[in-house]
Design a protein around this motif. Structure first.
Motif, PDB file in Angstrom:
ATOM      1  N   UNK A 140      -8.202   7.112   3.528  1.00  0.00           N
ATOM      2  CA  UNK A 140      -7.600   5.851   3.468  1.00  0.00           C
ATOM      3  C   UNK A 140      -8.582   5.009   2.456  1.00  0.00           C
ATOM      4  N   UNK A 141      -7.865   4.074   1.689  1.00  0.00           N
ATOM      5  CA  UNK A 141      -8.747   3.144   0.915  1.00  0.00           C
ATOM      6  C   UNK A 141      -8.097   1.565   1.191  1.00  0.00           C
ATOM      7  N   UNK A 142      -9.212   0.691   1.065  1.00  0.00           N
ATOM      8  CA  UNK A 142      -8.604  -0.873   1.092  1.00  0.00           C
ATOM      9  C   UNK A 142      -9.513  -1.534  -0.146  1.00  0.00           C
ATOM     10  N   UNK A 143      -8.730  -2.623  -0.336  1.00  0.00           N
ATOM     11  CA  UNK A 143      -9.504  -3.471  -1.324  1.00  0.00           C
ATOM     12  C   UNK A 143      -8.822  -4.667  -1.425  1.00  0.00           C
ATOM     13  N   UNK A 144      -9.450  -5.563  -1.942  1.00  0.00           N
ATOM     14  CA  UNK A 144      -8.730  -7.136  -2.392  1.00  0.00           C
ATOM     15  C   UNK A 144      -8.270  -6.909  -3.605  1.00  0.00           C
ATOM     16  N   UNK A 145      -7.479  -8.068  -3.857  1.00  0.00           N
ATOM     17  CA  UNK A 145      -6.616  -8.295  -5.147  1.00  0.00           C
ATOM     18  C   UNK A 145      -7.029  -9.454  -5.972  1.00  0.00           C
ATOM     19  N   UNK A 146      -6.336  -9.648  -7.006  1.00  0.00           N
ATOM     20  CA  UNK A 146      -6.812 -11.022  -7.769  1.00  0.00           C
ATOM     21  C   UNK A 146      -6.048 -12.190  -7.252  1.00  0.00           C
ATOM     22  N   UNK A 147      -5.013 -11.993  -6.158  1.00  0.00           N
ATOM     23  CA  UNK A 147      -4.428 -13.105  -5.605  1.00  0.00           C
ATOM     24  C   UNK A 147      -5.299 -13.507  -4.577  1.00  0.00           C
ATOM     25  N   UNK A 148      -5.395 -14.786  -4.390  1.00  0.00           N
ATOM     26  CA  UNK A 148      -6.364 -15.343  -3.201  1.00  0.00           C
ATOM     27  C   UNK A 148      -5.452 -14.962  -1.864  1.00  0.00           C
ATOM     28  N   UNK A 149      -6.497 -14.359  -0.906  1.00  0.00           N
ATOM     29  CA  UNK A 149      -6.181 -14.250   0.117  1.00  0.00           C
ATOM     30  C   UNK A 149      -5.483 -12.968   0.568  1.00  0.00           C
ATOM     31  N   UNK A 150      -4.850 -12.435  -0.442  1.00  0.00           N
ATOM     32  CA  UNK A 150      -4.313 -10.907  -0.466  1.00  0.00           C
ATOM     33  C   UNK A 150      -5.251  -9.831  -0.243  1.00  0.00           C
ATOM     34  N   UNK A 151      -5.141  -9.016   0.536  1.00  0.00           N
ATOM     35  CA  UNK A 151      -5.879  -7.906   0.798  1.00  0.00           C
ATOM     36  C   UNK A 151      -4.971  -6.612   1.001  1.00  0.00           C
ATOM     37  N   UNK A 152      -5.172  -5.415   0.449  1.00  0.00           N
ATOM     38  CA  UNK A 152      -4.684  -4.282   0.694  1.00  0.00           C
ATOM     39  C   UNK A 152      -5.583  -3.667   1.965  1.00  0.00           C
ATOM     40  N   UNK A 153      -5.046  -3.472   3.127  1.00  0.00           N
ATOM     41  CA  UNK A 153      -6.161  -3.224   4.162  1.00  0.00           C
ATOM     42  C   UNK A 153      -6.206  -1.735   4.298  1.00  0.00           C
ATOM     43  N   UNK A 154      -5.119  -1.036   3.972  1.00  0.00           N
ATOM     44  CA  UNK A 154      -5.028   0.369   4.031  1.00  0.00           C
ATOM     45  C   UNK A 154      -3.930   1.093   3.193  1.00  0.00           C
ATOM     46  N   UNK A 155      -4.326   2.123   2.639  1.00  0.00           N
ATOM     47  CA  UNK A 155      -3.573   2.844   1.774  1.00  0.00           C
ATOM     48  C   UNK A 155      -3.884   4.541   2.348  1.00  0.00           C
ATOM     49  N   UNK A 156      -3.359   5.036   3.143  1.00  0.00           N
ATOM     50  CA  UNK A 156      -3.646   6.187   3.702  1.00  0.00           C
ATOM     51  C   UNK A 156      -2.556   7.367   3.706  1.00  0.00           C
ATOM     52  N   UNK A 157      -3.362   8.499   3.944  1.00  0.00           N
ATOM     53  CA  UNK A 157      -2.382   9.778   3.823  1.00  0.00           C
ATOM     54  C   UNK A 157      -3.082  10.721   4.820  1.00  0.00           C
ATOM     55  N   UNK A 158      -2.377  11.282   5.711  1.00  0.00           N
ATOM     56  CA  UNK A 158      -2.739  12.043   7.104  1.00  0.00           C
ATOM     57  C   UNK A 158      -2.642  13.457   6.705  1.00  0.00           C
ATOM     58  N   UNK A 159      -3.032  14.482   7.480  1.00  0.00           N
ATOM     59  CA  UNK A 159      -3.061  15.795   7.239  1.00  0.00           C
ATOM     60  C   UNK A 159      -1.715  16.134   7.686  1.00  0.00           C
ATOM     61  N   UNK A 160      -1.078  15.437   8.405  1.00  0.00           N
ATOM     62  CA  UNK A 160       0.337  15.510   9.037  1.00  0.00           C
ATOM     63  C   UNK A 160       1.356  15.176   7.797  1.00  0.00           C
ATOM     64  N   UNK A 161       0.945  14.784   6.536  1.00  0.00           N
ATOM     65  CA  UNK A 161       1.751  14.395   5.748  1.00  0.00           C
ATOM     66  C   UNK A 161       2.260  12.891   5.879  1.00  0.00           C
ATOM     67  N   UNK A 162       1.793  12.221   6.718  1.00  0.00           N
ATOM     68  CA  UNK A 162       2.326  10.660   6.906  1.00  0.00           C
ATOM     69  C   UNK A 162       1.495   9.826   6.065  1.00  0.00           C
ATOM     70  N   UNK A 163       2.481   8.891   5.073  1.00  0.00           N
ATOM     71  CA  UNK A 163       1.653   7.778   4.331  1.00  0.00           C
ATOM     72  C   UNK A 163       2.056   6.698   5.085  1.00  0.00           C
ATOM     73  N   UNK A 164       0.622   5.945   4.987  1.00  0.00           N
ATOM     74  CA  UNK A 164       0.546   4.476   5.774  1.00  0.00           C
ATOM     75  C   UNK A 164       0.130   3.564   4.762  1.00  0.00           C
ATOM     76  N   UNK A 165       0.626   2.296   4.968  1.00  0.00           N
ATOM     77  CA  UNK A 165       0.396   1.327   4.154  1.00  0.00           C
ATOM     78  C   UNK A 165       0.225  -0.208   4.727  1.00  0.00           C
TER      79      UNK A 165
END
Length: 191
Positions: free
Chosen positions: A53-78
């Motif tokens: 998974x990855x997490x990162x802030x954005x250029x928009x004030x207060x907006x954060x991408x807390x999780x972008x993930x892929x699992x070994x079961x093939x499930x994508x999470x955001x």
């Protein structure tokens, strides 16, 4: 302010939590551009699983991408959050898809002001269902309530209140006590 679902969590975890002895691994690193990467793995007696998974802030004030993930079961999470969209408010949107399971999506709204906390969740894929809970604290005392309502827009059933409960608590430095209802206020839990 304590969240409604966390009122009896400490005592409940101590008394009823199951303890597992799976082998777990977690590695977190941060890139120079601020992106945080997390790799997790779990080796259980009859299975193995993992995620990246990855997490990162954005250029928009207060907006954060807390999780972008892929699992070994093939499930994508955001998951993304927006803090202080309105004073004291946090918006969180979550979604999952893939892995042979049904997709899921939720919008959470969290509001905190002094001794009041209100949490509302809209589950887009189940009903949609609205779950709201509130707690209010005054000195050592806490009172709260929750309500779960299924609109049944995705089914042929009729809309219904699925659950409602209340909590009353008392806390001091070394001791806490509470009574909380469950299952449409038919069960009482003391902690």
């Amino acid at each position: 302010m304590t969240k409604f679902g966390d009122v009896q969590k400490k005592s409940g975890d101590l008394l009823s939590r199951e303890y597992f002895f799976d082998k777990k691994f977690k590695l977190t690193s941060k890139a120079s551009n601020g992106v945080k990467f997390t790799t997790e793995g779990c080796l259980a007696p009859k299975s193995a699983s993992g995620s990246l998974s990855a997490s990162f802030g954005t250029s928009l004030k207060g907006l954060t991408v807390d999780k972008l993930a892929v699992t070994t079961a093939g499930r994508f999470k955001g998951e993304a959050s927006l803090s202080d969209a309105l004073p004291g408010t946090k918006l969180v949107i979550k979604g999952e898809d893939g892995g042979g399971k049904n997709p899921s999506g939720k919008l959470d709204v969290q509001y905190t002001k002094d001794a009041l906390r209100v949490d509302t969740s809209l589950d887009f894929t189940d009903g949609p269902t609205v779950h709201t809970a509130a707690t209010y604290g005054y000195k050592q005392y806490l009172v709260g309530a929750e309500l779960k309502y299924n609109t049944m827009l995705d089914d042929k059933g009729s809309p219904a209140v699925e659950d409602y409960n209340a909590v009353l608590g008392y806390t001091q430095a070394d001791v806490s006590a509470s009574v909380k209802t469950a299952n449409k206020a038919q069960v009482f839990k003391f902690a």
